[in-house]
Design a protein around this motif. Structure first.
Motif, PDB file in Angstrom:
ATOM      1  N   THR A 100    -104.740 -41.224   2.963  1.00 52.32           N
ATOM      2  CA  THR A 100    -104.103 -41.977   4.049  1.00 52.32           C
ATOM      3  C   THR A 100    -103.879 -43.440   3.685  1.00 52.32           C
ATOM      4  O   THR A 100    -102.915 -44.055   4.148  1.00 52.32           O
ATOM      5  CB  THR A 100    -104.943 -41.892   5.327  1.00 52.32           C
ATOM      6  N   LEU A 101    -104.745 -44.010   2.872  1.00 47.20           N
ATOM      7  CA  LEU A 101    -104.517 -45.381   2.416  1.00 47.20           C
ATOM      8  C   LEU A 101    -103.251 -45.473   1.576  1.00 47.20           C
ATOM      9  O   LEU A 101    -102.496 -46.445   1.669  1.00 47.20           O
ATOM     10  CB  LEU A 101    -105.729 -45.878   1.625  1.00 47.20           C
ATOM     11  N   VAL A 102    -102.997 -44.449   0.753  1.00 47.77           N
ATOM     12  CA  VAL A 102    -101.767 -44.420  -0.034  1.00 47.77           C
ATOM     13  C   VAL A 102    -100.555 -44.238   0.879  1.00 47.77           C
ATOM     14  O   VAL A 102     -99.493 -44.848   0.670  1.00 47.77           O
ATOM     15  CB  VAL A 102    -101.837 -43.301  -1.090  1.00 47.77           C
ATOM     16  N   VAL A 103    -100.696 -43.414   1.918  1.00 47.07           N
ATOM     17  CA  VAL A 103     -99.603 -43.228   2.873  1.00 47.07           C
ATOM     18  C   VAL A 103     -99.237 -44.552   3.533  1.00 47.07           C
ATOM     19  O   VAL A 103     -98.051 -44.903   3.657  1.00 47.07           O
ATOM     20  CB  VAL A 103     -99.994 -42.184   3.941  1.00 47.07           C
ATOM     21  N   SER A 104    -100.242 -45.316   3.941  1.00 45.74           N
ATOM     22  CA  SER A 104     -99.973 -46.614   4.563  1.00 45.74           C
ATOM     23  C   SER A 104     -99.368 -47.589   3.567  1.00 45.74           C
ATOM     24  O   SER A 104     -98.464 -48.360   3.908  1.00 45.74           O
ATOM     25  CB  SER A 104    -101.266 -47.191   5.145  1.00 45.74           C
ATOM     26  N   ALA A 105     -99.850 -47.574   2.334  1.00 47.25           N
ATOM     27  CA  ALA A 105     -99.355 -48.518   1.329  1.00 47.25           C
ATOM     28  C   ALA A 105     -97.898 -48.287   0.989  1.00 47.25           C
ATOM     29  O   ALA A 105     -97.177 -49.229   0.635  1.00 47.25           O
ATOM     30  CB  ALA A 105    -100.203 -48.425   0.062  1.00 47.25           C
ATOM     31  N   THR A 106     -97.428 -47.054   1.079  1.00 46.64           N
ATOM     32  CA  THR A 106     -96.047 -46.732   0.703  1.00 46.64           C
ATOM     33  C   THR A 106     -95.123 -46.664   1.914  1.00 46.64           C
ATOM     34  O   THR A 106     -94.022 -46.094   1.828  1.00 46.64           O
ATOM     35  CB  THR A 106     -96.012 -45.387  -0.035  1.00 46.64           C
ATOM     36  N   SER A 107     -95.538 -47.225   3.047  1.00 47.27           N
ATOM     37  CA  SER A 107     -94.757 -47.119   4.283  1.00 47.27           C
ATOM     38  C   SER A 107     -93.384 -47.758   4.119  1.00 47.27           C
ATOM     39  O   SER A 107     -93.252 -48.876   3.599  1.00 47.27           O
ATOM     40  CB  SER A 107     -95.497 -47.791   5.439  1.00 47.27           C
ATOM     41  N   THR A 108     -92.372 -47.042   4.587  1.00 42.83           N
ATOM     42  CA  THR A 108     -91.001 -47.576   4.627  1.00 42.83           C
ATOM     43  C   THR A 108     -90.538 -47.815   6.052  1.00 42.83           C
ATOM     44  O   THR A 108     -89.515 -48.470   6.265  1.00 42.83           O
ATOM     45  CB  THR A 108     -90.032 -46.602   3.936  1.00 42.83           C
TER      46      THR A 108
END
Length: 487
Positions: A100-108
């Motif tokens: 989930t941290l990666v999901v947030s970091a790659t947010s568009t």
């Protein structure tokens, strides 16, 4: 007749168990520490992310969905731990936290960021409940209180150092670097926990009977004398287990409430009404029967967790706002108030662990709630113009002392009132009550604060009214603590 001395093999085995417990405690503490950083360190740069993603109106949803999702995560982790043990939900939680941290970091888009924060809340709820359940199942009595106190203090340093560090990283590089950095730091402790949970050696008891002697009859908590005017809450607590669907609905209802405050049109009003309706109908199904009337045993402990958490975290939110806006205190001094509160919570939590067996747990809760009540009164007095501006800052430190006494004691009381196969449910109920208490008390305090401002009142009376409201949960917790006692 004297018992034979332990053999060299038995001594080596006990040292092995001691090292295994130490490794487990270090791994649990590292995961809780980084979970706290993931929950708190991102707070100062979420507005930057919302502005970059053109989603400023949805900022309340992004900021509040973490707490809403942790409701579902706590119930999911508790139910899973009761069915299959704490290892699987804990392993799943730490893996999900990295993803989930990666999901947030790659947010568009702002919605992707909201989804990342929501899933991170699910992971945090699972981790907290699974670790508490693992400690309850595997640790001996003489280590359990200290281990739980350590888990509680693992959130103190993130609450102190996380926001300023994340703010500096976001200012120097990007808010995305904060999420990527937290993901990278979480990988190693997560792998350590997964490897540890695959080995069952750390769950062997340290307390073993001496060779040649009968199995000791370990003391068990005596049942509390039932109140003839109340039904048997322990039996009722076993009657039904909250479903994951109910927990998901409650999380959605809480998220809808957070979304409702992002605007004032008909759509937001309808979302707010629908969210409150969902919470009113389904929240009672997540808590032990008798929670709202503080039935003796687990229901009372769960209610007390919500009252104390709501009072403390609302005070922690309003005091810095008071110091920054109304009293014009420099940010460095406000940061020192957080430092003092962190040290006070850690010291108080350590002290209550050392007092195990000397002071009843429910009396520790009473003392902690009274200390928090005194802190609330100091915060209200600190709004008077004639007093030093930092008077209210001292209230944060004193409240942390009370919370450090009450929080671990309530966790232990909840586990005492639960059989081994229901301790996951008890942990999830405590987590649910804590989150609901934060949202409910802070929401009511904010409503009172805005009501005074709406009548044209100055800032300081509005703060005084909000702080005065916090006396209600503090006094209630102090007066009801005896109903959570264990014989």
């Amino acid at each position: 007749m004297t018992a034979p001395a332990p053999t060299r093999t038995e001594g080596a085995e006990e040292r092995l168990f001691s090292r295994a417990y130490a490794a487990a405690t270090i791994s649990f503490a590292a995961v809780m520490f980084l979970t706290g950083f993931a929950a708190l360190a991102v707070v100062p740069m979420l507005p930057m992310a919302a502005r970059e993603l053109d989603g400023v109106p949805l900022y309340p949803l992004v900021a509040g969905c973490f707490v809403a999702a942790s409701l579902f995560g706590g119930v999911l982790g508790g139910d899973w731990a009761d069915r299959a043990g704490a290892a699987r939900p804990l392993a799943a939680g730490v893996v999900l936290a990295v993803v989930t941290l990666v999901v947030s970091a790659t947010s568009t888009t702002i919605w992707q960021l909201a989804v990342g924060r929501f899933l991170d809340g699910v992971a945090a709820g699972m981790i907290a409940v699974a670790i508490n359940t693992a400690i309850a199942h595997a640790y001996p009595d003489r280590l359990r209180a200290r281990a739980l106190a350590l888990m509680s203090t693992c959130w103190i340093i993130p609450s102190l150092a996380g926001p300023p560090l994340a703010g500096l990283v976001a200012a120097w590089w990007s808010w995305r670097v904060v999420f990527f950095g937290l993901a990278a730091l979480t990988v190693i402790p997560s792998l350590a926990v997964v490897v540890l949970l695959r080995s069952r050696s750390w769950q062997a008891p340290l307390e073993k009977p001496e060779p040649g002697l009968p199995e000791p009859d370990l003391p068990k908590p005596d049942p509390v004398e039932p109140d003839p005017s109340e039904p048997d809450s322990s039996a009722a607590g076993r009657a039904s287990r909250p479903t994951l669907v109910v927990a998901a609905v409650v999380s959605v209802g809480a998220a809808m409430g957070q979304y409702a405050v992002s605007g004032w049109d008909v759509r937001h009003l309808l979302c707010g009404v629908a969210g409150l309706a969902l919470l009113a109908v389904f929240v009672p199904r997540l808590l032990p029967p008798g929670t709202w009337r503080a039935a003796r045993g687990l229901p009372a402990a769960v209610l007390l967790r919500g009252l104390t958490s709501g009072a403390y975290f609302t005070l922690e939110a309003f005091v810095p706002l008071l110091l920054t806006t109304a009293r014009r205190v420099p940010p460095v001094q406000t940061g020192l108030a957080f430092t003092g509160a962190a040290i006070a919570w850690a010291g108080s939590s350590w002290l209550q662990g050392r007092l195990q067996g000397r002071v009843s747990r429910h009396r520790m809760v009473t003392a902690g709630a009274l200390v928090m009540g005194a802190a609330v009164a100091i915060a209200a007095v600190g709004t008077l113009p004639g007093l030093p501006a930092l008077t209210a800052a001292g209230a944060m430190v004193l409240a942390a002392v009370g919370m450090g006494m009450a929080a671990p004691s309530l966790t232990l009381l909840s586990l005492t009132h639960s059989p081994p196969d229901r301790q996951g449910y008890a942990s999830s109920a405590m987590q649910t009550s804590q989150n609901l208490g934060q949202m409910a008390v802070m929401g009511v305090a904010a409503a009172v604060f805005n009501l005074f401002l709406g009548f044209g009142s100055a800032d300081l009376p509005a703060y005084a009214a909000a702080f005065g409201l916090l006396l209600v949960p503090s006094v209630l917790a102090a007066s009801l603590a005896v109903r959570a006692r264990s014989a």
